[in-house]
Scaffold this active site. Sequence first.
Site, PDB file in Angstrom:
ATOM      1  N   ASP A 148     -24.793  -6.817  22.446  1.00  0.00           N
ATOM      2  CA  ASP A 148     -25.204  -5.490  22.898  1.00  0.00           C
ATOM      3  C   ASP A 148     -24.033  -4.509  22.984  1.00  0.00           C
ATOM      4  OD1 ASP A 148     -23.964  -6.735  24.986  1.00  0.00           O
ATOM      5  OD2 ASP A 148     -25.473  -6.239  26.506  1.00  0.00           O
ATOM      6  N   HIS A 200      -3.033  -4.635   1.022  1.00  0.00           N
ATOM      7  CA  HIS A 200      -3.921  -4.324   2.141  1.00  0.00           C
ATOM      8  C   HIS A 200      -3.821  -5.387   3.242  1.00  0.00           C
ATOM      9  CE1 HIS A 200      -6.616  -1.586  -0.579  1.00  0.00           C
ATOM     10  NE2 HIS A 200      -5.524  -0.991  -0.177  1.00  0.00           N
ATOM     11  N   ASP A 260       1.987   0.937   6.840  1.00  0.00           N
ATOM     12  CA  ASP A 260       1.071   1.929   6.267  1.00  0.00           C
ATOM     13  C   ASP A 260       0.056   2.227   7.358  1.00  0.00           C
ATOM     14  OD1 ASP A 260      -0.890   3.354   4.902  1.00  0.00           O
ATOM     15  OD2 ASP A 260      -0.715   2.171   3.077  1.00  0.00           O
ATOM     16  N   ASP A 273      -2.157   9.566   6.492  1.00  0.00           N
ATOM     17  CA  ASP A 273      -1.939   8.306   5.770  1.00  0.00           C
ATOM     18  C   ASP A 273      -0.473   8.265   5.351  1.00  0.00           C
ATOM     19  OD1 ASP A 273      -2.086   6.031   4.252  1.00  0.00           O
ATOM     20  OD2 ASP A 273      -3.482   6.817   2.762  1.00  0.00           O
ATOM     21  N   HIS A 288      -4.162   9.471  -3.741  1.00  0.00           N
ATOM     22  CA  HIS A 288      -5.613   9.675  -3.657  1.00  0.00           C
ATOM     23  C   HIS A 288      -5.862  10.933  -2.847  1.00  0.00           C
ATOM     24  CE1 HIS A 288      -5.287   8.129   0.479  1.00  0.00           C
ATOM     25  NE2 HIS A 288      -4.601   7.104  -0.018  1.00  0.00           N
ATOM     26  N   GLU A 323       2.338   8.092  -3.051  1.00  0.00           N
ATOM     27  CA  GLU A 323       2.726   6.782  -2.524  1.00  0.00           C
ATOM     28  C   GLU A 323       3.144   5.776  -3.594  1.00  0.00           C
ATOM     29  OE1 GLU A 323      -0.617   4.398  -1.070  1.00  0.00           O
ATOM     30  OE2 GLU A 323      -1.897   6.150  -1.329  1.00  0.00           O
ATOM     31  N   TYR A 375       6.770  -3.943  -5.597  1.00  0.00           N
ATOM     32  CA  TYR A 375       6.458  -5.173  -4.874  1.00  0.00           C
ATOM     33  C   TYR A 375       6.897  -6.358  -5.736  1.00  0.00           C
ATOM     34  CZ  TYR A 375       3.405  -1.489  -3.197  1.00  0.00           C
ATOM     35  OH  TYR A 375       2.921  -0.271  -2.771  1.00  0.00           O
ATOM     36  N   ARG A 398       7.008   0.574  -0.098  1.00  0.00           N
ATOM     37  CA  ARG A 398       6.155   1.712  -0.432  1.00  0.00           C
ATOM     38  C   ARG A 398       6.579   2.878   0.458  1.00  0.00           C
ATOM     39  NH1 ARG A 398       1.680  -0.639  -0.249  1.00  0.00           N
ATOM     40  NH2 ARG A 398       0.795  -0.101   1.775  1.00  0.00           N
ATOM     41  N   GLU A 410       5.085   6.707   1.445  1.00  0.00           N
ATOM     42  CA  GLU A 410       3.882   7.538   1.272  1.00  0.00           C
ATOM     43  C   GLU A 410       3.924   8.742   2.198  1.00  0.00           C
ATOM     44  OE1 GLU A 410      -0.992   6.978   1.448  1.00  0.00           O
ATOM     45  OE2 GLU A 410       0.321   5.553   2.475  1.00  0.00           O
TER      46      GLU A 410
END
Length: 439
Positions: free
Chosen positions: A40, A244, A261, A272, A355, A385, A389, A407, A409
């Site tokens: 709930d 990710h 990130d 982002d 993006h 970004e 890797y 990375r 970004e």
Amino acid sequence: MAAMIPVKEFADRRRRLMERMTPDSIAIVPAAPERVRNRDVLYPFRQDSDFQYLTGFGEPEAVLVLIPGREHGESVLFCRERNPEKELWDGFFAGQEGAIDTYGLDDAFPVGDIDDILPGMIEGRSRVYYPLGKDHEFDARVMDWVKQIRSKVRAGAHPPGEFVALEHLLHDLRLYKSAAEIRVMAKAGQISSEAHKRAMQRARKGGFEYNLEAELIHTFMANGARSTAYPSIVGSGANGCILHYIENSAALKDGDLVLIDAGCEYECYASDITRTFPVNGRFSPEQKAIYEVVLAAQYAAIEAVHPDNHWDHPHQAALRVLTQGLIDLGLLSGTLEQALEQQAYRPFFMHRTGHWLGMDVHDVGDYKVGDAWRQLEPGMALTVEPGLYIAPDNTDVDARWRGIGIRIEDDVVVTREGCRVLSEAAPKTIADIEALMAD
């Protein structure tokens, strides 16, 4: 605290959408449903982005209806009625009066009466704009309303003859950010930049990735951003090579890098940002070499974000710098043109350079018009970004490079002269990062 986007702007958005709709049409936009987390307990409610864009109304159990030319008001909201007993448990409801007085809708009805009222609004309209397939339960309700109208054709009823995806019109509007939207996104970028700085300052060997995630969330919340824009990625060591990665449970080790990130959501707009830094505050020679290539690629890509260019230009600019850097470091062989043609960079860089960004972290908007890349125009917001890797099990490279994931970004918005970086307060040069972490 007053909202940064005025009520009038939401009304202007509805007007612009209706100007693009065909005569004798109607648009139906449902709010997001509440979702059960377990038993709930509900997930914290987050409004559907399209509905939020057109109304600023943050409650569930609501439906926006736009009817160009309607005599008693073109923008209609069905929403919950005021209920003191329910509000004692769940908080304040705007009700029909609030929908009109506070949110600027032309007309409002109880959402419990929608089955009786909305079919009459649909009847006689030739086209229905609606996000088909987004919510299967609501799709079924819309079809039931149309069936009601069709059942009365012999009595002279006129059911709609066509359903059109609402996204085709609405998402093109959302692609161009207003001055007010850019102010909100800049605020989100500033908060997220402070969070990244705090994480850099609190990193230490013996800690854990989730300790840094906690610092991010603390900074978001302390500055009025009540949620993340997406699950935060805090990947140390080889975890930085997992694009990710969100487990965020590994120990922070001396000599490792941390790739974060993460971005907050502020007034339903996402930031982002990615930064990569050493746990001990000092880059090793190998880390520094890879980092400088990625940073140079990002600078080149940002330079290419300009109204004279199309969407793919920043990606191609970054790709050339990354690939040449890999060749210079001995991680690739051959000429630059050969490596680009053969996509030899793919084991090290396997994603696009950005993006669209806005109310959704991967925001709406077409990247191509037909077969051509979309031209960049003022007001468009995007991420830049690039990354490299080097997988820990990549035996094609010397062992000293393995497990390095980097990375960088930033969030940028296209201007008439080029672009504006909304996340520039987050340090990204080696000198600035090492100086901050030495404090």
